[in-house]
Design an enzyme around this catalytic site. Structure first.
Site, PDB file in Angstrom:
ATOM      1  N   TRP A   6       0.139  -1.243   0.139  1.00 30.59           N
ATOM      2  CA  TRP A   6      -0.208   0.325   0.421  1.00 30.59           C
ATOM      3  C   TRP A   6       0.332   1.383  -0.369  1.00 30.59           C
ATOM      4  CZ3 TRP A   6      -4.508   0.429  -1.826  1.00 30.59           C
ATOM      5  CH2 TRP A   6      -5.225  -0.886  -1.904  1.00 30.59           C
ATOM      6  N   LEU A 146     -13.031  -9.021  -2.787  1.00 34.61           N
ATOM      7  CA  LEU A 146     -11.407 -10.079  -3.211  1.00 34.61           C
ATOM      8  C   LEU A 146     -11.772 -11.132  -2.173  1.00 34.61           C
ATOM      9  CD1 LEU A 146      -8.764  -9.338  -3.774  1.00 34.61           C
ATOM     10  CD2 LEU A 146      -8.586  -8.350  -1.271  1.00 34.61           C
ATOM     11  N   LYS A 155       0.354 -15.313   0.674  1.00 39.12           N
ATOM     12  CA  LYS A 155       1.633 -15.690  -0.154  1.00 39.12           C
ATOM     13  C   LYS A 155       1.984 -13.868  -1.420  1.00 39.12           C
ATOM     14  CE  LYS A 155       1.010 -20.331  -0.738  1.00 39.12           C
ATOM     15  NZ  LYS A 155       2.260 -21.345  -0.075  1.00 39.12           N
ATOM     16  N   ARG A 156       1.658 -12.973  -0.188  1.00 41.09           N
ATOM     17  CA  ARG A 156       1.756 -12.111  -1.215  1.00 41.09           C
ATOM     18  C   ARG A 156       0.473 -11.713  -2.524  1.00 41.09           C
ATOM     19  NH1 ARG A 156       2.251  -8.202   2.553  1.00 41.09           N
ATOM     20  NH2 ARG A 156       3.222  -6.801   0.775  1.00 41.09           N
ATOM     21  N   LEU A 157      -0.352 -12.722  -2.404  1.00 40.68           N
ATOM     22  CA  LEU A 157      -1.586 -12.826  -4.031  1.00 40.68           C
ATOM     23  C   LEU A 157      -2.428 -11.650  -4.194  1.00 40.68           C
ATOM     24  CD1 LEU A 157      -1.057 -15.083  -6.168  1.00 40.68           C
ATOM     25  CD2 LEU A 157      -2.627 -16.710  -5.026  1.00 40.68           C
ATOM     26  N   ALA A 158      -2.817 -11.255  -2.810  1.00 39.38           N
ATOM     27  CA  ALA A 158      -3.297  -9.851  -2.552  1.00 39.38           C
ATOM     28  C   ALA A 158      -3.131  -8.858  -3.760  1.00 39.38           C
ATOM     29  CB  ALA A 158      -3.885  -9.748  -1.570  1.00 39.38           C
ATOM     30  N   LEU A 401     -22.439  -3.098  -0.973  1.00 38.83           N
ATOM     31  CA  LEU A 401     -22.316  -4.709  -0.638  1.00 38.83           C
ATOM     32  C   LEU A 401     -21.761  -5.707   0.204  1.00 38.83           C
ATOM     33  CD1 LEU A 401     -24.807  -5.523  -3.871  1.00 38.83           C
ATOM     34  CD2 LEU A 401     -25.720  -4.343  -1.760  1.00 38.83           C
TER      35      LEU A 401
HETATM   36  C1  LIG Z   1      -8.838   2.618 -10.878  1.00 43.32           C
HETATM   37  C2  LIG Z   1      -9.124   1.596 -10.206  1.00 43.32           C
HETATM   38  C3  LIG Z   1      -8.263   0.166  -9.041  1.00 43.32           C
HETATM   39  C4  LIG Z   1      -9.150  -0.696  -8.454  1.00 43.32           C
HETATM   40  C5  LIG Z   1      -7.706  -1.190  -6.958  1.00 43.32           C
HETATM   41  C6  LIG Z   1      -8.460  -0.389  -5.764  1.00 43.32           C
HETATM   42  C7  LIG Z   1      -8.067  -1.034  -4.484  1.00 43.32           C
HETATM   43  C8  LIG Z   1      -8.627  -2.588  -4.245  1.00 43.32           C
HETATM   44  C9  LIG Z   1      -8.293  -2.715  -3.122  1.00 43.32           C
HETATM   45  C10 LIG Z   1      -8.848  -3.974  -2.634  1.00 43.32           C
HETATM   46  C11 LIG Z   1     -10.309  -3.860  -1.710  1.00 43.32           C
HETATM   47  C12 LIG Z   1     -10.880  -5.626  -1.584  1.00 43.32           C
HETATM   48  C13 LIG Z   1     -12.261  -4.934  -0.749  1.00 43.32           C
HETATM   49  C14 LIG Z   1     -13.302  -5.847  -0.841  1.00 43.32           C
HETATM   50  O1  LIG Z   1     -12.949  -7.126  -1.341  1.00 43.32           O
HETATM   51  C15 LIG Z   1     -13.838  -5.980   0.602  1.00 43.32           C
HETATM   52  S1  LIG Z   1     -12.959  -6.114   1.817  1.00 43.32           S
HETATM   53  C16 LIG Z   1     -12.714  -8.138   2.189  1.00 43.32           C
HETATM   54  C17 LIG Z   1     -11.458  -8.585   1.659  1.00 43.32           C
HETATM   55  N1  LIG Z   1     -11.887  -9.992   1.419  1.00 43.32           N
HETATM   56  C18 LIG Z   1     -11.514 -10.875   2.841  1.00 43.32           C
HETATM   57  O2  LIG Z   1     -11.105 -10.113   4.172  1.00 43.32           O
HETATM   58  C19 LIG Z   1     -11.846 -12.343   2.540  1.00 43.32           C
HETATM   59  C20 LIG Z   1     -10.624 -13.311   3.515  1.00 43.32           C
HETATM   60  N2  LIG Z   1     -10.113 -12.924   3.616  1.00 43.32           N
HETATM   61  C21 LIG Z   1      -9.024 -13.151   1.904  1.00 43.32           C
HETATM   62  O3  LIG Z   1      -9.275 -13.692   1.126  1.00 43.32           O
HETATM   63  C22 LIG Z   1      -7.510 -12.362   2.379  1.00 43.32           C
HETATM   64  O4  LIG Z   1      -7.108 -12.320   3.399  1.00 43.32           O
HETATM   65  C23 LIG Z   1      -7.321 -10.869   1.007  1.00 43.32           C
HETATM   66  C24 LIG Z   1      -7.579 -11.808   0.196  1.00 43.32           C
HETATM   67  C25 LIG Z   1      -8.391 -10.573   1.996  1.00 43.32           C
HETATM   68  C26 LIG Z   1      -5.430 -11.217   1.350  1.00 43.32           C
HETATM   69  O5  LIG Z   1      -4.985 -11.869   1.615  1.00 43.32           O
HETATM   70  P1  LIG Z   1      -3.923 -12.605   1.729  1.00 43.32           P
HETATM   71  O6  LIG Z   1      -3.320 -14.193   1.591  1.00 43.32           O
HETATM   72  O7  LIG Z   1      -4.197 -12.360   4.141  1.00 43.32           O
HETATM   73  O8  LIG Z   1      -2.634 -11.427   2.209  1.00 43.32           O
HETATM   74  P2  LIG Z   1      -1.082 -10.833   1.169  1.00 43.32           P
HETATM   75  O9  LIG Z   1      -1.958 -11.765  -0.490  1.00 43.32           O
HETATM   76  O10 LIG Z   1      -0.442 -12.308   1.665  1.00 43.32           O
HETATM   77  O11 LIG Z   1      -1.310  -9.921   1.135  1.00 43.32           O
HETATM   78  C27 LIG Z   1      -0.849  -8.310   1.829  1.00 43.32           C
HETATM   79  C28 LIG Z   1      -1.572  -7.895   1.327  1.00 43.32           C
HETATM   80  O12 LIG Z   1      -2.692  -7.797   1.078  1.00 43.32           O
HETATM   81  C29 LIG Z   1      -3.506  -6.227   1.902  1.00 43.32           C
HETATM   82  N3  LIG Z   1      -4.851  -6.950   2.135  1.00 43.32           N
HETATM   83  C30 LIG Z   1      -4.900  -6.919   2.876  1.00 43.32           C
HETATM   84  N4  LIG Z   1      -6.556  -7.403   3.017  1.00 43.32           N
HETATM   85  C31 LIG Z   1      -7.065  -5.942   2.525  1.00 43.32           C
HETATM   86  C32 LIG Z   1      -7.972  -5.886   1.934  1.00 43.32           C
HETATM   87  N5  LIG Z   1      -9.627  -6.314   2.730  1.00 43.32           N
HETATM   88  N6  LIG Z   1      -8.454  -5.283   1.040  1.00 43.32           N
HETATM   89  C33 LIG Z   1      -7.226  -4.376   0.458  1.00 43.32           C
HETATM   90  N7  LIG Z   1      -5.939  -4.592   1.201  1.00 43.32           N
HETATM   91  C34 LIG Z   1      -5.697  -6.122   1.821  1.00 43.32           C
HETATM   92  C35 LIG Z   1      -1.831  -6.229   3.781  1.00 43.32           C
HETATM   93  O13 LIG Z   1      -2.635  -5.055   3.539  1.00 43.32           O
HETATM   94  C36 LIG Z   1      -0.995  -6.482   2.284  1.00 43.32           C
HETATM   95  O14 LIG Z   1      -0.902  -4.995   1.713  1.00 43.32           O
HETATM   96  P3  LIG Z   1       0.708  -4.676   3.125  1.00 43.32           P
HETATM   97  O15 LIG Z   1       1.417  -4.644   3.082  1.00 43.32           O
HETATM   98  O16 LIG Z   1       0.863  -3.636   1.653  1.00 43.32           O
HETATM   99  O17 LIG Z   1      -0.285  -4.023   4.413  1.00 43.32           O
END
Ligand SMILES: CCCCCCCCCCCCCC(=O)CSCCNC(=O)CCNC(=O)[C@H](O)C(C)(C)COP(=O)(O)OP(=O)(O)OC[C@H]1O[C@@H](n2cnc3c(N)ncnc32)[C@H](O)[C@@H]1OP(=O)(O)O
Ligand SMILES: CCOC(=O)c1cnc2ccc(OC)cc2c1SCCC#N
Length: 401
Positions: A6, A146, A155-158, A401
């Site tokens: 970020w 997401l 694994k930094r896939l997000a 939503l």
């Molecule tokens: C102009 C167009 C632009 C479009 C894009 C705009 C931006 C859209 C942004 C997206 C908006 C989504 C909105 C939404 O869908 C609504 S929030 C719901 C998000 N989903 C979940 O919580 C589901 C369960 N969790 C997972 O599936 C995983 O834990 C996820 C995939 C969340 C992270 O996978 P992981 O295996 O646990 O982690 P790594 O892959 O190792 O990656 C770690 C990095 O990911 C950052 N991270 C973690 N959670 C986050 C979150 N909820 N938003 C943003 N960033 C998030 C984290 O800060 C770190 O970055 P940093 O090191 O800088 O801190």
């Protein structure tokens, strides 16, 4: 670096000061050009490939449903996991102007198993009631769903998913996004709270979410939460297609007061987002009867959506039926009496709980209608858009939503 991903993104960083007059409202990165955007997808780890998920097909929606049902958001105590239905996903992801190219999946090449997902839908978002740039709304996307499979976490896939959806959106000359999350990352635009109104206190107690109050019996608790048999607002009825033009007008007039809101741009959009769909979206209008022109006069709107949750590891109850407050506009009735009717309608549709954020005017009715505060926060974010000052929840008029 604490937030290595970020801190590389065009978002307001934690280090940057708040409320300073010098902060210029608007894009963080300017003069970007769709021609300069990468034409190929970002590299995935070996053995994985990108795919566009076809939500319009039952199989495609079902596949995304299954990934989310098993791997999406859980509360901090792992008591619940959101269980968006496939019909709900079909609705949430296919508004007017949607693109399958923005329903991004990651598959295991060998097995074709879907192991990750992220989505974008188009939206016109207004930021700042009077800001010159935001007045007519900015063409953005709303990012949602997401999800990385539990076995592929950390694994930094997000960041790869976020860069890829950014690329796919930039190709269409869109440079801003809005999203919400429970996590705190650079940098929240607003911090909101969830409130819950129990409709089925016995089940919430059996599940372990609610506790019996001091000196309270179960029957006393049930009586305390009992609602009138009937709704009280005269003319309250389910919304129908003919109401859409007036609902469009009501919505845009009402949302103009908030510093963050979407602009509903067409009757089609209002039909999509508000016409009732069983187990998905419930919308009621107050029909004040025939006007002089012989047409129905719609004065108020009340709506909530269905977002069930899996109850994790409870032997008696498998699913929590939760209704979530959507958009409510009270012109004739008081907001409190309109929302009491919302509780009654949700109870009649067999929901266990009615949830609402403290956004818009929702804080006005929480106490009287016996909402309790939740322990979760919901952070609102903008991508590539800086504001002078963070918003209070009351200034937020956007429901994602
Ligand atoms: C102009 C167009 C632009 C479009 C894009 C705009 C931006 C859209 C942004 C997206 C908006 C989504 C909105 C939404 O869908 C609504 S929030 C719901 C998000 N989903 C979940 O919580 C589901 C369960 N969790 C997972 O599936 C995983 O834990 C996820 C995939 C969340 C992270 O996978 P992981 O295996 O646990 O982690 P790594 O892959 O190792 O990656 C770690 C990095 O990911 C950052 N991270 C973690 N959670 C986050 C979150 N909820 N938003 C943003 N960033 C998030 C984290 O800060 C770190 O970055 P940093 O090191 O800088 O801190
Ligand atoms: C009974 C009140 O709690 C919920 O409705 C609920 C249900 N499912 C969830 C799944 C994931 C989850 O992760 C934050 C929270 C919940 C919550 S509380 C916050 C949402 C609201 N209102």
């Amino acid at each position: 670096k604490k937030h290595s991903f970020w801190e590389s993104q065009p978002v307001k960083q934690f280090s940057e000061e708040q409320n300073s007059e010098t902060v210029e409202e608007g894009p963080v990165q300017v003069n970007q050009d769709a021609k300069g955007v990468r034409e190929t997808g970002y590299a995935l780890p070996g053995g994985y490939e990108w795919c566009d998920c076809d939500i319009s097909s039952a199989e495609g929606a079902e596949e995304v449903y299954t990934l989310l049902s098993e791997n999406y958001v859980e509360d901090d105590d792992n008591m619940f996991r959101f269980n968006y239905s496939s019909h709900f996903l079909s609705w949430a992801l296919q508004p007017p102007g949607f693109k399958p190219f923005w329903h991004v999946g990651v598959r295991v090449i060998k097995s074709k198993k879907l192991v990750a997902f992220i989505s974008a839908i188009p939206a016109k978002i207004r930021v700042g009631k009077n800001s010159p740039k935001g007045k007519d709304g900015v063409s953005m996307v709303e990012i949602n769903f997401l999800c990385v499979h539990k076995k592929l976490r950390t694994k930094r896939l997000a960041p790869v998913l976020i860069r890829e959806i950014t690329r796919r959106v930039n190709l269409f000359d869109i440079w801003q996004a809005s999203y919400t999350a429970g996590v705190i990352i650079p940098t929240p635009l607003a911090t909101c709270r969830y409130f819950h109104r129990s409709l089925n206190p016995k089940k919430l107690i059996e599940v372990g979410f609610s506790k019996l109050g001091k000196r309270m019996t179960l029957s006393r608790t049930i009586k305390l939460h009992k609602l009138p048999q009937k709704t009280s607002t005269p003319g309250l009825r389910r919304m129908s297609k003919e109401d859409a033009p007036q609902v469009l007008e009501l919505l845009n007039a009402y949302l103009a007061q908030f510093d963050l809101a979407c602009l509903f741009q067409s009757v089609d959009e209002v039909e999509h987002w508000f016409l009732p769909r069983e187990n998905v979206i419930y919308t009621y209008v107050v029909d004040a009867g025939e006007g002089k022109d012989g047409k129905r006069k719609i004065t108020d709107i009340m709506s909530f959506y269905s977002l069930p949750s899996t109850i994790i590891g409870n032997e008696h109850h498998k699913e929590l039926r939760a209704a979530f407050s959507y958009y409510n506009i009270a012109n004739t009735a008081s907001l409190k009496s309109l929302m009491e009717d919302a509780l009654i309608c949700a109870r009649d549709e067999n929901f266990d709980v009615f949830n609402a954020l403290d956004i818009m005017q929702n804080a006005e009715f929480m106490k009287d209608l016996k909402f309790g505060i939740g322990d979760g926060h919901l952070q609102y974010y903008l991508y590539n858009w800086k504001v002078k000052k963070a918003l209070t929840p009351q200034q937020v008029g956007l429901v994602l939503l």
